[in-house]
Design an enzyme around this catalytic site. Structure first.
Site, PDB file in Angstrom:
ATOM      1  N   VAL A  65      23.373   9.633  42.460  1.00 25.30           N
ATOM      2  CA  VAL A  65      22.543   9.277  41.300  1.00 25.30           C
ATOM      3  C   VAL A  65      22.556  10.353  40.204  1.00 25.30           C
ATOM      4  O   VAL A  65      21.937  10.167  39.165  1.00 25.30           O
ATOM      5  CB  VAL A  65      21.088   8.921  41.704  1.00 25.30           C
ATOM      6  CG1 VAL A  65      21.038   7.600  42.433  1.00 25.30           C
ATOM      7  CG2 VAL A  65      20.434  10.024  42.514  1.00 25.30           C
ATOM      8  N   ASN A  91      13.407   9.472  43.901  1.00 25.88           N
ATOM      9  CA  ASN A  91      13.087  10.378  45.003  1.00 25.88           C
ATOM     10  C   ASN A  91      14.230  11.320  45.373  1.00 25.88           C
ATOM     11  O   ASN A  91      13.978  12.425  45.851  1.00 25.88           O
ATOM     12  CB  ASN A  91      12.704   9.523  46.225  1.00 25.88           C
ATOM     13  CG  ASN A  91      12.722  10.322  47.510  1.00 25.88           C
ATOM     14  OD1 ASN A  91      11.802  11.084  47.803  1.00 25.88           O
ATOM     15  ND2 ASN A  91      13.801  10.182  48.289  1.00 25.88           N
ATOM     16  N   TYR A 156      14.476  25.409  41.246  1.00 28.64           N
ATOM     17  CA  TYR A 156      13.929  24.170  41.830  1.00 28.64           C
ATOM     18  C   TYR A 156      12.615  23.809  41.122  1.00 28.64           C
ATOM     19  O   TYR A 156      12.404  22.654  40.728  1.00 28.64           O
ATOM     20  CB  TYR A 156      13.705  24.368  43.331  1.00 28.64           C
ATOM     21  CG  TYR A 156      13.107  23.166  44.049  1.00 28.64           C
ATOM     22  CD1 TYR A 156      13.905  22.122  44.493  1.00 28.64           C
ATOM     23  CD2 TYR A 156      11.727  23.092  44.293  1.00 28.64           C
ATOM     24  CE1 TYR A 156      13.356  21.024  45.165  1.00 28.64           C
ATOM     25  CE2 TYR A 156      11.180  22.005  44.954  1.00 28.64           C
ATOM     26  CZ  TYR A 156      11.988  20.978  45.389  1.00 28.64           C
ATOM     27  OH  TYR A 156      11.436  19.894  46.048  1.00 28.64           O
ATOM     28  N   ILE A 189       6.302  18.857  53.364  1.00 25.27           N
ATOM     29  CA  ILE A 189       6.271  17.586  54.095  1.00 25.27           C
ATOM     30  C   ILE A 189       7.352  17.630  55.177  1.00 25.27           C
ATOM     31  O   ILE A 189       8.459  18.141  54.942  1.00 25.27           O
ATOM     32  CB  ILE A 189       6.548  16.404  53.121  1.00 25.27           C
ATOM     33  CG1 ILE A 189       5.594  16.447  51.906  1.00 25.27           C
ATOM     34  CG2 ILE A 189       6.463  15.074  53.858  1.00 25.27           C
ATOM     35  CD1 ILE A 189       4.114  16.358  52.211  1.00 25.27           C
TER      36      ILE A 189
HETATM   37  P1  NAP Z   1      15.648  14.992  52.489  1.00 29.51           P
HETATM   38  O1  NAP Z   1      15.033  14.755  53.808  1.00 29.51           O
HETATM   39  O2  NAP Z   1      16.640  16.109  52.358  1.00 29.51           O
HETATM   40  O3  NAP Z   1      16.324  13.614  51.962  1.00 29.51           O
HETATM   41  C1  NAP Z   1      17.007  13.627  50.737  1.00 29.51           C
HETATM   42  C2  NAP Z   1      17.421  12.222  50.361  1.00 29.51           C
HETATM   43  O4  NAP Z   1      18.048  12.269  49.074  1.00 29.51           O
HETATM   44  C3  NAP Z   1      18.444  11.619  51.312  1.00 29.51           C
HETATM   45  O5  NAP Z   1      18.192  10.221  51.390  1.00 29.51           O
HETATM   46  C4  NAP Z   1      19.774  11.873  50.604  1.00 29.51           C
HETATM   47  O6  NAP Z   1      20.792  10.909  50.931  1.00 29.51           O
HETATM   48  C5  NAP Z   1      19.350  11.691  49.159  1.00 29.51           C
HETATM   49  N1  NAP Z   1      20.207  12.353  48.167  1.00 29.51           N
HETATM   50  C6  NAP Z   1      20.450  13.685  47.996  1.00 29.51           C
HETATM   51  N2  NAP Z   1      21.268  13.878  46.957  1.00 29.51           N
HETATM   52  C7  NAP Z   1      21.556  12.647  46.444  1.00 29.51           C
HETATM   53  C8  NAP Z   1      22.362  12.182  45.374  1.00 29.51           C
HETATM   54  N3  NAP Z   1      23.046  13.034  44.592  1.00 29.51           N
HETATM   55  N4  NAP Z   1      22.441  10.849  45.160  1.00 29.51           N
HETATM   56  C9  NAP Z   1      21.765   9.964  45.941  1.00 29.51           C
HETATM   57  N5  NAP Z   1      20.977  10.346  46.968  1.00 29.51           N
HETATM   58  C10 NAP Z   1      20.888  11.674  47.211  1.00 29.51           C
HETATM   59  O7  NAP Z   1      14.541  15.261  51.376  1.00 29.51           O
HETATM   60  P2  NAP Z   1      12.947  14.965  51.372  1.00 29.51           P
HETATM   61  O8  NAP Z   1      12.268  16.154  51.940  1.00 29.51           O
HETATM   62  O9  NAP Z   1      12.668  13.616  51.890  1.00 29.51           O
HETATM   63  O10 NAP Z   1      12.701  15.020  49.805  1.00 29.51           O
HETATM   64  C11 NAP Z   1      12.637  13.858  48.997  1.00 29.51           C
HETATM   65  C12 NAP Z   1      12.168  14.265  47.605  1.00 29.51           C
HETATM   66  O11 NAP Z   1      10.884  14.899  47.721  1.00 29.51           O
HETATM   67  C13 NAP Z   1      13.086  15.289  46.921  1.00 29.51           C
HETATM   68  O12 NAP Z   1      13.179  15.017  45.551  1.00 29.51           O
HETATM   69  C14 NAP Z   1      12.365  16.610  47.157  1.00 29.51           C
HETATM   70  O13 NAP Z   1      12.694  17.568  46.176  1.00 29.51           O
HETATM   71  C15 NAP Z   1      10.918  16.162  47.095  1.00 29.51           C
HETATM   72  N6  NAP Z   1       9.998  17.068  47.777  1.00 29.51           N
HETATM   73  C16 NAP Z   1      10.069  17.277  49.132  1.00 29.51           C
HETATM   74  C17 NAP Z   1       9.171  18.151  49.739  1.00 29.51           C
HETATM   75  C18 NAP Z   1       9.180  18.429  51.225  1.00 29.51           C
HETATM   76  O14 NAP Z   1       8.401  19.287  51.681  1.00 29.51           O
HETATM   77  N7  NAP Z   1       9.967  17.753  52.022  1.00 29.51           N
HETATM   78  C19 NAP Z   1       8.200  18.812  48.952  1.00 29.51           C
HETATM   79  C20 NAP Z   1       8.158  18.586  47.593  1.00 29.51           C
HETATM   80  C21 NAP Z   1       9.048  17.697  47.008  1.00 29.51           C
HETATM   81  P3  NAP Z   1      21.721  11.074  52.292  1.00 29.51           P
HETATM   82  O15 NAP Z   1      20.812  10.774  53.460  1.00 29.51           O
HETATM   83  O16 NAP Z   1      22.778  10.029  52.129  1.00 29.51           O
HETATM   84  O17 NAP Z   1      22.225  12.478  52.300  1.00 29.51           O
END
Ligand code: NAP
Length: 243
Positions: A65, A91, A156, A189
């Protein structure tokens, strides 16, 4: 609160983590869901099967994306297979660890492309349809880092703060068009990002544990159903940052 039956949602990065919980939450609330992923086709297909178990439609759509031609191809495929996108959850995101005083220029560019430009590209691609139908929900997954600096680094935090400015800009322009634009800002999270990429210590959180993906997705579903909240950021952070 509006029921989501008949609505089409698109969740970027819906294959795992917070995105996966948003897919399941939106489907439980009645929406059909397009599940975008980058690499993990197996996980994207698995979450689609779970949604189909709720009696809703779900299909996986591979696309990077952060790339405009891949976004346009994906939106074309979603519209052809499912219909116009009514609910967009921006997301997809990454977190990379660099020593904060040695961030490579390409590291900065990658974070901005994947975390911020992606949300702009997908938003631009779905907005014409939302405006024509006079209904839309855009929910941007930012981060508590936008407000606090966070645990990853300034690059970030900047990408996630950029999402908040973008949220305010689109929200103010779409006020009269039946479209709301909001941000959800989680911190710490339980996902692969937090454990594998960042190695967060759960005891370091103010509340003494990490948040669950469902604690984020239920806010996203609420924003998808509510037509009066717009231009807001809802923090889901266990007390890490109070507003
Ligand atoms: P995650 O477990 O690493 O999952 C990331 C997701 O994004 C996966 O579905 C991955 O697809 C997809 N992705 C990564 N790069 C992409 C790209 N270029 N095009 C399309 N899809 C892509 O991350 P998460 O912790 O669930 O985080 C989700 C969102 O919440 C992020 O924006 C993150 O910055 C934000 N966030 C997370 C936390 C936390 O503590 N976890 C805190 C604050 C904010 P694949 O599975 O195919 O690799």
């Amino acid at each position: 609160m509006i029921p989501l039956e008949g609505k089409i949602a698109l969740v970027t990065g819906g294959s795992r983590g917070i995105g996966r919980a948003c897919v399941l939450g939106l489907a439980r609330a009645g929406a059909d869901v397009a599940v975008n992923y980058l690499i993990r086709q197996d996980l994207a297909k698995e979450v689609c099967s779970l949604v189909q178990g709720y009696g809703r439609r779900a299909f996986p759509f591979q696309a990077d994306v952060s790339n405009s031609s891949e976004v346009n191809r994906m939106i074309g495929a979603v519209e052809e297979r499912m219909g116009g996108v009514d609910i967009l959850v921006n997301n997809a995101g990454i977190a990379r660890r660099y020593p904060w005083d040695q961030v490579p220029e390409e590291g900065w560019d990658e974070i901005m492309r994947v975390n911020l430009k992606s949300a702009f590209l997908v938003t631009q691609a779905v907005l014409p349809g939302m405006r024509a139908r006079k209904w839309g929900r855009i929910i941007n997954i930012s981060s508590g880092a936008a407000a606090t600096g966070g645990v990853v680094g300034p690059y970030y935090a900047a990408s996630k703060a950029g999402m908040l400015g973008m949220t305010h800009g689109y929200a103010s322009l779409t006020l009269k068009e039946g479209i709301t634009v909001n941000a959800v800002a989680p911190s710490l999270i339980e996902t692969e990002m937090a454990h594998r990429d960042l190695r967060v210590d759960p005891k370091s959180t103010p509340i003494g544990r990490m948040g669950t993906v469902e604690e984020v997705s239920e806010v996203v579903v609420m924003l998808a159903r509510n037509g009066y909240i717009t231009g807001q950021t809802i923090f889901v952070n266990g007390g890490r940052h109070m507003t």
